[in-house]
Design a protein around this motif. Structure first.
Motif, PDB file in Angstrom:
ATOM      1  N   HIS A  95       0.809  -1.217   0.000  1.00  0.00           N
ATOM      2  CA  HIS A  95       0.000   0.000   0.000  1.00  0.00           C
ATOM      3  C   HIS A  95       0.846   1.273   0.000  1.00  0.00           C
ATOM      4  O   HIS A  95       0.303   2.369  -0.136  1.00  0.00           O
ATOM      5  CB  HIS A  95      -0.977  -0.039   1.166  1.00  0.00           C
ATOM      6  N   SER A  96       2.172   1.129   0.098  1.00  0.00           N
ATOM      7  CA  SER A  96       3.068   2.274  -0.070  1.00  0.00           C
ATOM      8  C   SER A  96       3.541   2.404  -1.516  1.00  0.00           C
ATOM      9  O   SER A  96       4.076   3.442  -1.892  1.00  0.00           O
ATOM     10  CB  SER A  96       4.289   2.128   0.838  1.00  0.00           C
ATOM     11  N   SER A  97       3.356   1.365  -2.298  1.00  0.00           N
ATOM     12  CA  SER A  97       3.802   1.376  -3.692  1.00  0.00           C
ATOM     13  C   SER A  97       2.674   1.847  -4.599  1.00  0.00           C
ATOM     14  O   SER A  97       1.502   1.822  -4.226  1.00  0.00           O
ATOM     15  CB  SER A  97       4.265  -0.025  -4.102  1.00  0.00           C
ATOM     16  N   LEU A  98       3.042   2.272  -5.804  1.00  0.00           N
ATOM     17  CA  LEU A  98       2.068   2.809  -6.753  1.00  0.00           C
ATOM     18  C   LEU A  98       2.102   2.109  -8.110  1.00  0.00           C
ATOM     19  O   LEU A  98       1.237   2.341  -8.941  1.00  0.00           O
ATOM     20  CB  LEU A  98       2.330   4.311  -6.978  1.00  0.00           C
ATOM     21  N   GLU A  99       3.104   1.274  -8.335  1.00  0.00           N
ATOM     22  CA  GLU A  99       3.311   0.682  -9.647  1.00  0.00           C
ATOM     23  C   GLU A  99       2.126  -0.188 -10.063  1.00  0.00           C
ATOM     24  O   GLU A  99       1.456  -0.783  -9.216  1.00  0.00           O
ATOM     25  CB  GLU A  99       4.600  -0.150  -9.639  1.00  0.00           C
ATOM     26  N   PRO A 100       1.849  -0.289 -11.360  1.00  0.00           N
ATOM     27  CA  PRO A 100       0.679  -1.064 -11.830  1.00  0.00           C
ATOM     28  C   PRO A 100       0.795  -2.571 -11.614  1.00  0.00           C
ATOM     29  O   PRO A 100      -0.229  -3.263 -11.604  1.00  0.00           O
ATOM     30  CB  PRO A 100       0.578  -0.723 -13.312  1.00  0.00           C
ATOM     31  N   TYR A 101       2.010  -3.089 -11.447  1.00  0.00           N
ATOM     32  CA  TYR A 101       2.202  -4.506 -11.145  1.00  0.00           C
ATOM     33  C   TYR A 101       3.088  -4.637  -9.915  1.00  0.00           C
ATOM     34  O   TYR A 101       3.959  -3.792  -9.670  1.00  0.00           O
ATOM     35  CB  TYR A 101       2.846  -5.242 -12.327  1.00  0.00           C
ATOM     36  N   LEU A 102       2.864  -5.695  -9.147  1.00  0.00           N
ATOM     37  CA  LEU A 102       3.660  -5.876  -7.933  1.00  0.00           C
ATOM     38  C   LEU A 102       3.846  -7.349  -7.623  1.00  0.00           C
ATOM     39  O   LEU A 102       3.052  -8.209  -8.023  1.00  0.00           O
ATOM     40  CB  LEU A 102       2.992  -5.162  -6.751  1.00  0.00           C
ATOM     41  N   LEU A 103       4.922  -7.598  -6.891  1.00  0.00           N
ATOM     42  CA  LEU A 103       5.207  -8.933  -6.385  1.00  0.00           C
ATOM     43  C   LEU A 103       5.800  -8.786  -4.998  1.00  0.00           C
ATOM     44  O   LEU A 103       6.688  -7.964  -4.784  1.00  0.00           O
ATOM     45  CB  LEU A 103       6.181  -9.669  -7.297  1.00  0.00           C
ATOM     46  N   VAL A 104       5.286  -9.561  -4.042  1.00  0.00           N
ATOM     47  CA  VAL A 104       5.871  -9.614  -2.702  1.00  0.00           C
ATOM     48  C   VAL A 104       6.861 -10.769  -2.685  1.00  0.00           C
ATOM     49  O   VAL A 104       6.491 -11.923  -2.908  1.00  0.00           O
ATOM     50  CB  VAL A 104       4.796  -9.797  -1.617  1.00  0.00           C
ATOM     51  N   ALA A 105       8.128 -10.452  -2.453  1.00  0.00           N
ATOM     52  CA  ALA A 105       9.191 -11.455  -2.472  1.00  0.00           C
ATOM     53  C   ALA A 105       9.728 -11.671  -1.068  1.00  0.00           C
ATOM     54  O   ALA A 105       9.421 -10.905  -0.145  1.00  0.00           O
ATOM     55  CB  ALA A 105      10.317 -11.013  -3.400  1.00  0.00           C
ATOM     56  N   ASN A 106      10.532 -12.690  -0.905  1.00  0.00           N
ATOM     57  CA  ASN A 106      11.278 -12.918   0.327  1.00  0.00           C
ATOM     58  C   ASN A 106      12.742 -12.572   0.086  1.00  0.00           C
ATOM     59  O   ASN A 106      13.187 -12.459  -1.055  1.00  0.00           O
ATOM     60  CB  ASN A 106      11.156 -14.378   0.781  1.00  0.00           C
ATOM     61  N   ASP A 107      13.499 -12.475   1.168  1.00  0.00           N
ATOM     62  CA  ASP A 107      14.910 -12.147   1.014  1.00  0.00           C
ATOM     63  C   ASP A 107      15.747 -13.366   0.639  1.00  0.00           C
ATOM     64  O   ASP A 107      16.957 -13.252   0.440  1.00  0.00           O
ATOM     65  CB  ASP A 107      15.467 -11.493   2.282  1.00  0.00           C
ATOM     66  N   ASP A 108      15.118 -14.540   0.512  1.00  0.00           N
ATOM     67  CA  ASP A 108      15.849 -15.753   0.165  1.00  0.00           C
ATOM     68  C   ASP A 108      15.419 -16.315  -1.191  1.00  0.00           C
ATOM     69  O   ASP A 108      15.357 -17.519  -1.390  1.00  0.00           O
ATOM     70  CB  ASP A 108      15.693 -16.819   1.259  1.00  0.00           C
ATOM     71  N   VAL A 109      15.102 -15.433  -2.126  1.00  0.00           N
ATOM     72  CA  VAL A 109      14.748 -15.872  -3.477  1.00  0.00           C
ATOM     73  C   VAL A 109      15.801 -15.395  -4.471  1.00  0.00           C
ATOM     74  O   VAL A 109      16.490 -14.393  -4.244  1.00  0.00           O
ATOM     75  CB  VAL A 109      13.347 -15.377  -3.920  1.00  0.00           C
ATOM     76  N   VAL A 110      15.916 -16.132  -5.573  1.00  0.00           N
ATOM     77  CA  VAL A 110      16.780 -15.759  -6.681  1.00  0.00           C
ATOM     78  C   VAL A 110      15.905 -15.695  -7.928  1.00  0.00           C
ATOM     79  O   VAL A 110      15.222 -16.672  -8.269  1.00  0.00           O
ATOM     80  CB  VAL A 110      17.921 -16.776  -6.887  1.00  0.00           C
ATOM     81  N   PHE A 111      15.903 -14.567  -8.593  1.00  0.00           N
ATOM     82  CA  PHE A 111      15.098 -14.381  -9.803  1.00  0.00           C
ATOM     83  C   PHE A 111      15.875 -14.851 -11.019  1.00  0.00           C
ATOM     84  O   PHE A 111      17.049 -14.536 -11.179  1.00  0.00           O
ATOM     85  CB  PHE A 111      14.725 -12.908  -9.963  1.00  0.00           C
ATOM     86  N   HIS A 112      15.184 -15.573 -11.903  1.00  0.00           N
ATOM     87  CA  HIS A 112      15.788 -15.987 -13.158  1.00  0.00           C
ATOM     88  C   HIS A 112      15.669 -14.856 -14.178  1.00  0.00           C
ATOM     89  O   HIS A 112      14.742 -14.044 -14.095  1.00  0.00           O
ATOM     90  CB  HIS A 112      15.104 -17.240 -13.688  1.00  0.00           C
ATOM     91  N   PRO A 113      16.579 -14.786 -15.146  1.00  0.00           N
ATOM     92  CA  PRO A 113      16.539 -13.685 -16.120  1.00  0.00           C
ATOM     93  C   PRO A 113      15.187 -13.562 -16.817  1.00  0.00           C
ATOM     94  O   PRO A 113      14.602 -14.545 -17.258  1.00  0.00           O
ATOM     95  CB  PRO A 113      17.647 -14.071 -17.110  1.00  0.00           C
ATOM     96  N   GLU A 114      14.702 -12.321 -16.878  1.00  0.00           N
ATOM     97  CA  GLU A 114      13.445 -11.964 -17.537  1.00  0.00           C
ATOM     98  C   GLU A 114      12.247 -12.711 -16.967  1.00  0.00           C
ATOM     99  O   GLU A 114      11.282 -12.996 -17.669  1.00  0.00           O
ATOM    100  CB  GLU A 114      13.556 -12.144 -19.052  1.00  0.00           C
ATOM    101  N   TRP A 115      12.307 -13.021 -15.680  1.00  0.00           N
ATOM    102  CA  TRP A 115      11.172 -13.652 -15.000  1.00  0.00           C
ATOM    103  C   TRP A 115       9.905 -12.828 -15.178  1.00  0.00           C
ATOM    104  O   TRP A 115       8.801 -13.372 -15.329  1.00  0.00           O
ATOM    105  CB  TRP A 115      11.482 -13.812 -13.510  1.00  0.00           C
ATOM    106  N   ASP A 116      10.075 -11.511 -15.129  1.00  0.00           N
ATOM    107  CA  ASP A 116       8.931 -10.613 -15.197  1.00  0.00           C
ATOM    108  C   ASP A 116       8.264 -10.638 -16.569  1.00  0.00           C
ATOM    109  O   ASP A 116       7.029 -10.606 -16.671  1.00  0.00           O
ATOM    110  CB  ASP A 116       9.361  -9.188 -14.852  1.00  0.00           C
ATOM    111  N   THR A 117       9.078 -10.707 -17.624  1.00  0.00           N
ATOM    112  CA  THR A 117       8.530 -10.753 -18.978  1.00  0.00           C
ATOM    113  C   THR A 117       7.665 -11.992 -19.167  1.00  0.00           C
ATOM    114  O   THR A 117       6.565 -11.931 -19.743  1.00  0.00           O
ATOM    115  CB  THR A 117       9.673 -10.753 -20.014  1.00  0.00           C
ATOM    116  N   ARG A 118       8.132 -13.094 -18.655  1.00  0.00           N
ATOM    117  CA  ARG A 118       7.387 -14.349 -18.802  1.00  0.00           C
ATOM    118  C   ARG A 118       6.134 -14.359 -17.927  1.00  0.00           C
ATOM    119  O   ARG A 118       5.101 -14.911 -18.317  1.00  0.00           O
ATOM    120  CB  ARG A 118       8.303 -15.523 -18.480  1.00  0.00           C
ATOM    121  N   ALA A 119       6.215 -13.747 -16.763  1.00  0.00           N
ATOM    122  CA  ALA A 119       5.026 -13.662 -15.909  1.00  0.00           C
ATOM    123  C   ALA A 119       3.994 -12.721 -16.510  1.00  0.00           C
ATOM    124  O   ALA A 119       2.786 -13.015 -16.519  1.00  0.00           O
ATOM    125  CB  ALA A 119       5.419 -13.210 -14.507  1.00  0.00           C
ATOM    126  N   LEU A 120       4.457 -11.593 -17.041  1.00  0.00           N
ATOM    127  CA  LEU A 120       3.531 -10.633 -17.649  1.00  0.00           C
ATOM    128  C   LEU A 120       2.848 -11.211 -18.885  1.00  0.00           C
ATOM    129  O   LEU A 120       1.720 -10.834 -19.212  1.00  0.00           O
ATOM    130  CB  LEU A 120       4.273  -9.351 -18.016  1.00  0.00           C
TER     131      LEU A 120
END
Length: 210
Positions: A77-102
């Motif tokens: 609720h502090s963010s304004l962006e049109p898309y969001l993801l709540v992550a943990n501090d123990d995750v590793v994102f794969h390249p272009e994860w967001d493109t594939r999710a979108l």
């Protein structure tokens, strides 16, 4: 303005945060902003993140005290962006994860589950902020501490017909239950919340008549 918010409730694992931030920036193709939600008494994490914020506007520090669920809600609720993801501090994102999710975010879909490397897609999910406008209220139900909140969120998204799953494993969750980390104090705190949150989840599910 960024198009994607990555929200990270911190849990005193300050040593993870520089590599996490670098990973988000290198793996994310979409214009993005990272929100770290930090307990106001966690001076060491605040100090480390204050240094990292010098890299630019990608980092917002939100100093608050609370449970994981409270911290996640504050970040959302502090963010304004049109898309969001709540992550943990123990995750590793794969390249272009967001493109594939979108790519799965089409038609009536508002919530896209992301495989965390073991076939499970209910822990991490990309959310179209329009979904939060259509169903206003806290992101996670505020009576949860840290467990089952994501399960309830995805249950509701599926029930409302706005759920889809992205193709492939897009992140890796370095969690002890997957044999990828040792049990530390923070995982111990999460385990302690299981009885309360599991009972709450089942009570609320019965009340909804799912």
């Amino acid at each position: 303005m960024a198009d994607l918010a990555v929200i990270v409730p911190t849990v005193n694992r300050h040593e993870c945060l520089p590599s996490l931030l670098a990973n988000v920036h290198s793996a994310t193709a979409t214009r993005h902003r990272v929100y770290f939600v930090v307990e106001s008494e966690d001076k060491q994490t605040l100090l480390i993140l204050s240094g990292l914020s010098a890299i630019g506007e990608h980092v917002n520090l939100i100093g608050e005290y609370g449970s994981y669920v409270q911290s996640a809600n504050i970040g959302v609720h502090s963010s304004l962006e049109p898309y969001l993801l709540v992550a943990n501090d123990d995750v590793v994102f794969h390249p272009e994860w967001d493109t594939r999710a979108l790519a799965a975010m089409n038609g009536s879909v508002r919530v896209v589950g992301i495989d965390q490397g073991d076939g499970r897609t209910e822990s991490f999910f990309l959310v179209d902020r329009r979904y939060l406008d259509e169903y206003p209220g806290p992101f996670y139900h505020t009576e949860y501490i840290s467990q089952y909140c994501d399960t309830e969120f995805t249950d509701l998204a599926k029930k409302r017909g706005v759920w889809a799953v992205a193709d492939g494993a897009l992140i890796e969750h370095m969690h002890w239950t997957l044999g990828k980390a040792e049990v530390d104090q923070n995982y111990g705190i999460a385990l302690a919340a299981v009885p309360h949150d599991e009972a709450l989840y089942h009570r609320r599910r019965v009340a909804r008549q799912d």
